[in-house]
Design a protein around this motif. Structure first.
Motif, PDB file in Angstrom:
ATOM      1  N   ARG A  60       0.876  -1.148   0.000  1.00 25.10           N
ATOM      2  CA  ARG A  60       0.000   0.000   0.000  1.00 25.10           C
ATOM      3  C   ARG A  60       0.923   1.210   0.000  1.00 25.10           C
ATOM      4  NH1 ARG A  60      -2.395   3.250   3.527  1.00 25.10           N
ATOM      5  NH2 ARG A  60      -1.426   2.277   5.334  1.00 25.10           N
ATOM      6  N   PHE A  61       0.617   2.229  -0.814  1.00 26.23           N
ATOM      7  CA  PHE A  61       1.534   3.356  -0.932  1.00 26.23           C
ATOM      8  C   PHE A  61       0.772   4.664  -1.089  1.00 26.23           C
ATOM      9  CE2 PHE A  61       0.490   2.568  -5.292  1.00 26.23           C
ATOM     10  CZ  PHE A  61       0.575   3.801  -5.924  1.00 26.23           C
ATOM     11  N   THR A  62       1.510   5.747  -0.880  1.00 24.45           N
ATOM     12  CA  THR A  62       1.014   7.083  -1.184  1.00 24.45           C
ATOM     13  C   THR A  62       1.964   7.681  -2.219  1.00 24.45           C
ATOM     14  OG1 THR A  62       2.323   8.089   0.583  1.00 24.45           O
ATOM     15  CG2 THR A  62       0.063   7.423   1.125  1.00 24.45           C
ATOM     16  N   GLY A  63       1.468   8.628  -2.989  1.00 21.50           N
ATOM     17  CA  GLY A  63       2.319   9.251  -3.998  1.00 21.50           C
ATOM     18  C   GLY A  63       2.062   8.666  -5.373  1.00 21.50           C
ATOM     19  N   SER A  64       3.079   8.732  -6.212  1.00 22.99           N
ATOM     20  CA  SER A  64       2.981   8.319  -7.607  1.00 22.99           C
ATOM     21  C   SER A  64       3.528   6.909  -7.812  1.00 22.99           C
ATOM     22  CB  SER A  64       3.768   9.306  -8.479  1.00 22.99           C
ATOM     23  OG  SER A  64       4.008   8.786  -9.761  1.00 22.99           O
ATOM     24  N   ALA A  65       2.694   6.034  -8.362  1.00 21.38           N
ATOM     25  CA  ALA A  65       3.143   4.673  -8.666  1.00 21.38           C
ATOM     26  C   ALA A  65       4.300   4.705  -9.666  1.00 21.38           C
ATOM     27  CB  ALA A  65       1.981   3.849  -9.222  1.00 21.38           C
ATOM     28  N   LYS A  66       4.200   5.567 -10.645  1.00 21.65           N
ATOM     29  CA  LYS A  66       5.252   5.660 -11.659  1.00 21.65           C
ATOM     30  C   LYS A  66       6.583   6.076 -11.033  1.00 21.65           C
ATOM     31  CE  LYS A  66       6.296   7.703 -16.138  1.00 21.65           C
ATOM     32  NZ  LYS A  66       5.828   8.581 -17.207  1.00 21.65           N
ATOM     33  N   ASP A  67       6.548   7.059 -10.131  1.00 24.86           N
ATOM     34  CA  ASP A  67       7.778   7.498  -9.463  1.00 24.86           C
ATOM     35  C   ASP A  67       8.384   6.384  -8.621  1.00 24.86           C
ATOM     36  OD1 ASP A  67       7.532   9.999 -10.608  1.00 24.86           O
ATOM     37  OD2 ASP A  67       6.762  10.960  -8.776  1.00 24.86           O
ATOM     38  N   LEU A  68       7.546   5.659  -7.875  1.00 26.46           N
ATOM     39  CA  LEU A  68       8.046   4.551  -7.067  1.00 26.46           C
ATOM     40  C   LEU A  68       8.637   3.454  -7.939  1.00 26.46           C
ATOM     41  CD1 LEU A  68       5.271   4.367  -4.345  1.00 26.46           C
ATOM     42  CD2 LEU A  68       7.667   4.967  -3.998  1.00 26.46           C
ATOM     43  N   ALA A  69       7.985   3.162  -9.056  1.00 24.20           N
ATOM     44  CA  ALA A  69       8.495   2.137  -9.971  1.00 24.20           C
ATOM     45  C   ALA A  69       9.840   2.557 -10.550  1.00 24.20           C
ATOM     46  CB  ALA A  69       7.490   1.874 -11.079  1.00 24.20           C
ATOM     47  N   GLN A  70       9.990   3.823 -10.888  1.00 19.92           N
ATOM     48  CA  GLN A  70      11.271   4.311 -11.415  1.00 19.92           C
ATOM     49  C   GLN A  70      12.368   4.228 -10.363  1.00 19.92           C
ATOM     50  OE1 GLN A  70      10.019   8.179 -12.851  1.00 19.92           O
ATOM     51  NE2 GLN A  70       9.712   7.402 -14.931  1.00 19.92           N
ATOM     52  N   LYS A  71      12.036   4.541  -9.107  1.00 21.98           N
ATOM     53  CA  LYS A  71      13.020   4.421  -8.021  1.00 21.98           C
ATOM     54  C   LYS A  71      13.448   2.962  -7.859  1.00 21.98           C
ATOM     55  CE  LYS A  71      11.323   8.351  -5.286  1.00 21.98           C
ATOM     56  NZ  LYS A  71      12.412   9.272  -5.444  1.00 21.98           N
ATOM     57  N   ALA A  72      12.480   2.032  -7.924  1.00 25.12           N
ATOM     58  CA  ALA A  72      12.805   0.606  -7.805  1.00 25.12           C
ATOM     59  C   ALA A  72      13.677   0.150  -8.971  1.00 25.12           C
ATOM     60  CB  ALA A  72      11.529  -0.225  -7.725  1.00 25.12           C
ATOM     61  N   GLU A  73      13.350   0.615 -10.164  1.00 21.41           N
ATOM     62  CA  GLU A  73      14.130   0.235 -11.341  1.00 21.41           C
ATOM     63  C   GLU A  73      15.578   0.710 -11.208  1.00 21.41           C
ATOM     64  OE1 GLU A  73      13.670   0.240 -16.168  1.00 21.41           O
ATOM     65  OE2 GLU A  73      12.708   1.858 -15.051  1.00 21.41           O
ATOM     66  N   ALA A  74      15.746   1.920 -10.708  1.00 20.08           N
ATOM     67  CA  ALA A  74      17.092   2.492 -10.592  1.00 20.08           C
ATOM     68  C   ALA A  74      17.856   1.954  -9.382  1.00 20.08           C
ATOM     69  CB  ALA A  74      16.997   4.010 -10.501  1.00 20.08           C
ATOM     70  N   GLY A  75      17.153   1.633  -8.289  1.00 21.80           N
ATOM     71  CA  GLY A  75      17.848   1.270  -7.063  1.00 21.80           C
ATOM     72  C   GLY A  75      17.771  -0.182  -6.658  1.00 21.80           C
ATOM     73  N   LEU A  76      16.605  -0.797  -6.788  1.00 21.14           N
ATOM     74  CA  LEU A  76      16.429  -2.174  -6.330  1.00 21.14           C
ATOM     75  C   LEU A  76      16.804  -3.200  -7.387  1.00 21.14           C
ATOM     76  CD1 LEU A  76      15.526  -4.006  -4.028  1.00 21.14           C
ATOM     77  CD2 LEU A  76      13.170  -3.763  -4.839  1.00 21.14           C
ATOM     78  N   VAL A  77      16.462  -2.937  -8.623  1.00 24.79           N
ATOM     79  CA  VAL A  77      16.758  -3.903  -9.687  1.00 24.79           C
ATOM     80  C   VAL A  77      18.260  -4.200  -9.773  1.00 24.79           C
ATOM     81  CG1 VAL A  77      16.669  -4.328 -12.171  1.00 24.79           C
ATOM     82  CG2 VAL A  77      14.657  -3.457 -10.992  1.00 24.79           C
ATOM     83  N   PRO A  78      19.145  -3.207  -9.699  1.00 25.96           N
ATOM     84  CA  PRO A  78      20.578  -3.533  -9.734  1.00 25.96           C
ATOM     85  C   PRO A  78      21.022  -4.455  -8.587  1.00 25.96           C
ATOM     86  CG  PRO A  78      20.269  -1.211 -10.191  1.00 25.96           C
ATOM     87  CD  PRO A  78      18.927  -1.753  -9.753  1.00 25.96           C
ATOM     88  N   ILE A  79      20.376  -4.319  -7.430  1.00 24.25           N
ATOM     89  CA  ILE A  79      20.684  -5.216  -6.309  1.00 24.25           C
ATOM     90  C   ILE A  79      20.264  -6.635  -6.656  1.00 24.25           C
ATOM     91  CG2 ILE A  79      20.084  -5.762  -3.913  1.00 24.25           C
ATOM     92  CD1 ILE A  79      19.745  -2.679  -3.519  1.00 24.25           C
ATOM     93  N   PHE A  80      19.044  -6.788  -7.172  1.00 25.30           N
ATOM     94  CA  PHE A  80      18.560  -8.125  -7.542  1.00 25.30           C
ATOM     95  C   PHE A  80      19.406  -8.752  -8.648  1.00 25.30           C
ATOM     96  CE2 PHE A  80      13.849  -7.400  -6.177  1.00 25.30           C
ATOM     97  CZ  PHE A  80      14.208  -7.556  -4.857  1.00 25.30           C
ATOM     98  N   LYS A  81      19.835  -7.949  -9.610  1.00 27.99           N
ATOM     99  CA  LYS A  81      20.612  -8.486 -10.732  1.00 27.99           C
ATOM    100  C   LYS A  81      21.944  -9.072 -10.286  1.00 27.99           C
ATOM    101  CE  LYS A  81      18.931  -6.058 -14.780  1.00 27.99           C
ATOM    102  NZ  LYS A  81      19.281  -5.141 -15.869  1.00 27.99           N
TER     103      LYS A  81
END
Length: 96
Positions: A9-30
């Motif tokens: 559950r979140f507040t704010g912009s889904a697109k912004d959160l997804a972009q943050k995850a793409e830039a920050g979390l995805v490299p960790i998972f990779k």
């Protein structure tokens, strides 16, 4: 193949959160052995889901700990509650 699905559950912009995850979390998972894929789904009405897919159950389970740490350190102000999490073996996987 194993997957972890986290529902937030979140507040704010889904697109912004997804972009943050793409830039920050995805490299960790990779960096994890057996990484296959990562998806973020906008469920509408203040809900997001993420799907992490790995070759092993251990890697899928570890991704939950990594995601929790990343959320706490980077976007916790937008996600006040812990996610609902399920993880397990992928029983059906079909691609076009």
């Amino acid at each position: 193949m194993y997957a972890s699905i986290r529902r937030y559950r979140f507040t704010g912009s889904a697109k912004d959160l997804a972009q943050k995850a793409e830039a920050g979390l995805v490299p960790i998972f990779k960096k994890n052995p057996g990484f296959i894929a990562y998806y973020v789904v906008d469920g509408g009405d203040g809900h997001l889901a993420s799907v992490s897919v790995f070759e092993s159950a251990e890697a899928a389970h570890n991704s939950n700990e990594q995601a929790a740490r990343w959320v706490k350190d980077n976007v916790s102000q937008f996600m006040p509650d812990p996610p609902q999490v399920i993880h397990g073996q992928v029983l059906v996987a079909e691609k076009r």
